[in-house]
Design a protein around this motif. Sequence first.
Motif, PDB file in Angstrom:
ATOM      1  N   UNK A   1     -26.881  17.262   9.214  1.00 35.41           N
ATOM      2  CA  UNK A   1     -27.993  16.916   8.447  1.00 35.41           C
ATOM      3  C   UNK A   1     -27.492  16.202   7.267  1.00 35.41           C
ATOM      4  N   UNK A   2     -26.433  16.545   6.737  1.00 38.47           N
ATOM      5  CA  UNK A   2     -25.833  15.967   5.642  1.00 38.47           C
ATOM      6  C   UNK A   2     -25.761  14.407   5.850  1.00 38.47           C
ATOM      7  N   UNK A   3     -25.301  14.169   7.371  1.00 43.48           N
ATOM      8  CA  UNK A   3     -25.038  12.893   7.711  1.00 43.48           C
ATOM      9  C   UNK A   3     -26.311  12.062   7.526  1.00 43.48           C
ATOM     10  N   UNK A   4     -27.343  12.811   8.014  1.00 44.79           N
ATOM     11  CA  UNK A   4     -28.542  11.939   8.349  1.00 44.79           C
ATOM     12  C   UNK A   4     -29.147  11.626   6.759  1.00 44.79           C
ATOM     13  N   UNK A   5     -29.308  12.822   5.929  1.00 40.59           N
ATOM     14  CA  UNK A   5     -29.592  12.693   4.462  1.00 40.59           C
ATOM     15  C   UNK A   5     -29.240  11.862   3.796  1.00 40.59           C
ATOM     16  N   UNK A   6     -27.753  11.656   3.942  1.00 42.32           N
ATOM     17  CA  UNK A   6     -26.665  10.788   3.126  1.00 42.32           C
ATOM     18  C   UNK A   6     -27.151   9.383   3.437  1.00 42.32           C
TER      19      UNK A   6
END
Lengths: 543, 558
Positions: free
Chosen positions: A39-44
């Motif tokens: 998720x952090x990859x996507x949101x980032x």
Amino acid sequence: MMNPILRIFSLWTRFWGWLMAAVLLSLAALLANVTLSLYSGRFLALGLLGMMLAVPALLPLVGTARVVLRYFERVVGHEAIFRALANLRVWMFEGLAASAAGGLGFRRAGDALSRLVNDVDTLDGLFLRLMVPLLGALVLVPVVAAVLWREQPAALIVLLALVVIGFYLPVLTARAAGENAAKAGLAMSGLRTSVLDMLHGLREVKIFEAEGRMLAVIQAREAALLSAQRELTHKGSALNAYGFLLAQAGVLAAIMLGFTGAKVPAVAAVLVLGVAFEAVLGLPRAGLLYGQAKAAAARVVQAAESAPLVSEPVSPAPMPSRNAIAFEHVAFRYAPDRPYVFEELSLQVAQGTRVAILGPSGAGKSTIAALLLKLHAPEQGQVRLGGTDIAQLPTEAVRHRIAYLGQTTHLFADTIRHNLLIGDPAADDAALWAALEAAQVADVVRALPEGLDAWLGEGGATLSGGQGRRLALARTLLMNAPILLLDEPCAGLDSATEQEFFRVLNAATEGRTVLLILHRLTGAEQLDRIWRLTAGTLVAAAG
Amino acid sequence: MSTHSKPWVKAEQKLGFRAARVPIALGAAGTLCAIAQAAAAARLLAGVLHLASGGAALAAAGAGFVAAALARAYLALLAERQNFELGAAARRRLRGQVLAALLGLGPAGLRGRHSGELAATAIDRVEAMDGFHARWVPATALAVIGPGLIGLVALHTDWRAGLVLIVAGLFVPFAMAVAGIGAALAARRQFLAMTRLQVRFLDRIRGISTIVLAGRAREEAASLREAADELRVRTMRVLRVAFLSSTALDLAAAAAMILIVVRFLGVVRGDEALAPIALFMLLLVPEFFAPLRAFSAVYADRMAVEAVADEFAALPTLPPPAKPAEIRSVAAHGVLLSFDHVSYGWDEARPVFDQLSFRVGKGEILLLTGASGAGKSTIMDLILGFVEPQAGKITVNGASLEALVPAARAKMIGWIGQKPVIFAGTIEENIRFGNPAASDTELADAVRWAHLQELVNNLPKGLQTQVGEGGFGLSGGQAQRIAIARAFLKNAPLLLLDEPTAHLDPATERDVLESLRHLALGRTVVLATHSSMAMDFAKTIGARRVDLDALRYTSWRE
């Protein structure tokens, strides 16, 4: 033979609840980590592109879950392993007690036994450092595969690197460690032997100016040990470097694939792979542990599960009421390729009599004790107790009839009280003092500020040799057994104390059967019979 | 760890850090490569997001990534090998110190100490120091240097994000201190308790035959189980708190990550200059915390030192060998030994003897008798130089014994004790121990005169038979004959015989005495014994006698 590591794990079935909980928590923490990076990859990526302006609430939530899960993983994992290790120690103690090693300690084998204890300590990393990460890797591969399939199918090829690091490199390190374990073990025992030689023979070493020669031998053995360890370090560090490079190649490949596909999933895939590689990079090192632990486990399992030298009777005869001892035409040797200690030994000790067996060292006096205590069985002939062949009697019951003081009797690193209570756990203070008086060591104990609660160092190191022998004798006298079997009870005592000791012994053992094993007489023993052991036969001497 | 071992640990630490400069530098170089790699990866990722321009710049970043990864792998490999060498060098040094101290103390200084226990210091405790030097020292230095370097680079690149990292980094030791000072103290005690349990287990295993033969195996197993359970409950109470410091580390890392995301999220918005910086900062977060994690992983290596420090600190540091006032050698043929009003006691309350005087002339034999504890062995130790007289003077051919260089004294004296030590090796090696330079003829003569011929002939490998640990078991009489052969080979003018037949049966004793008769010819001999056969033997070869019991009796009466 079953893989010894599996045998160790099979001992831990009682703790499966704990172990499974630890594994599951660890997997949950790992999955939380994967989710977090996904998720952090996507949101980032979205954020950097200006398509998202706030941190979604999900992110801190998963992050917190991960931190909490990791905490409980540690707590539960350690709880599980402490339980399992305690169990392993007790299992080994019970196994050794029941097997041949009881006899092993009869002859001086303390160092072999210490090595076994080191082996048990080697096993303590098996669960937390090997089993848990390995299961983690097994779960990780399909999870990561599913994530990559969704985000960026082409990145699946990178899984190959993950599998190699997680499953192939550990096999290589385990193999290297397994090959090295024998070499390092040999070097270690060589070093130990040479150091012990120097310490035992310190007087000789000084007198013959052999300091330099002894040190040279020790340094050569030490160099052999270090070179065996160095070899393993070199192999291990090379494999670690390969693992690291594979992981980096995997990440780079994922980035490169990102140029060809959707941008946001590519960033997410890279971060997920980062976590996945971090989770498996420890495994090649764990492979080293496996290689060493397998060798250690094999020794431990073998020692704890070897059959006793003297097997228990299938249908034991009832214990005889009388306590006469008889050896009838006994033939015995320690191994088929060793010479006979006795070929036809006969000996009668009537109940309540005092008998001494004299003989030079090496004549087999202590072997008589070993046969009577059922540490060994005669090849031919019989040993009888109260008329019954002891082969027909349960070993423990026979030993309960005999209070034995051997030449290598161990004093435990514990209080004087506890050392004495091994003789009779039910004894009160008055009984303890009476035994100490009888063994001529009460004055020594009284002079210690803590008295009975004084702590003895390892091997009784705070007492002199003679005092230690007398304390061991007090312990033997406490055992309320009808037969006393004393192997050189006066070693380390001066002649005045020795004479006094026999006077007391004569009084303290009134009515008991006493078998004394001695290399010379002092004249103070009141004996009914004296036998002299020469060339494997007993000859009646004066008395 | 007690207070007196603290300086020892400090000194080890200092030595450790001094020796570890190279691996620490390698680790720091690795950190720099990690920074470079993160920068390259950030640029590449920005490229993936179409937030970085320039194909050439991206190709350079790709090449940079590969180069940095290769360098890191190589540096890590070098550091791991260097760390091993650190541990190896420290173990060699410590083992050398322990052995030198044991040799320096000598048999009199180690009186009453268990040789297995001493060997454990020279072997197992030295091995236990490996983790401290090979892992803890470099990890500790890098836990400061690594985050420090990364923090500086981060500050320089983007001061807000850099500040976040540094604050999060400082939070770790702060949280460890707040949550963990009490826990760390308790953990230290707990670690010692755990070590004690291991020692107890070892002790019970070594004494297992005593337990089994006393029929107490079941009780002891139960009490071992109980002790282990109790320790587990107490340990877990401590660990539950101690693990909070690892959790603080996790928390700091997560918080740093989120705060850095927040810092950039609103401002980047497709900014091509800022995006690689934002990614760079995020990729630095795990690199920043990695050395701190590595440091908390080697905690046990540091704790292991506490468990062994006392034993090392208790070893005496040897004074540099004092130069004898007058160095002189003594004539090789014929020795006159004299005790002149010599007094000695193991402690003040118990003098062994007081004002003892006697003389043994060249080629004469002195018979020492007396109960055990009367001082026979002490006299031997005085002559051998293992202990020094508290008053009076011992002279050899008129020269004070202390004035002799130790090597000269050792050359002069042959000795046979109660139970000779047989070393692991061949019979020949054991005999040559007396004089490694002896010729084959001399060896053959020694074997013959010591009446070893028959034994050697009966063994299939003869003189090359392995004896000692793991070898052929020699009887007491056979071992004593090897000791006699050693003494023949050494051929020293002064011969000390300390109860040489105490453990032998009469027939063997007669044989051994026969060999000794030959050995005693032409030498100055001191024979201590309480065997009547040995006394008779001494009389037949014209010995004079000193009865230590009578001496003591007189001195008490006075």
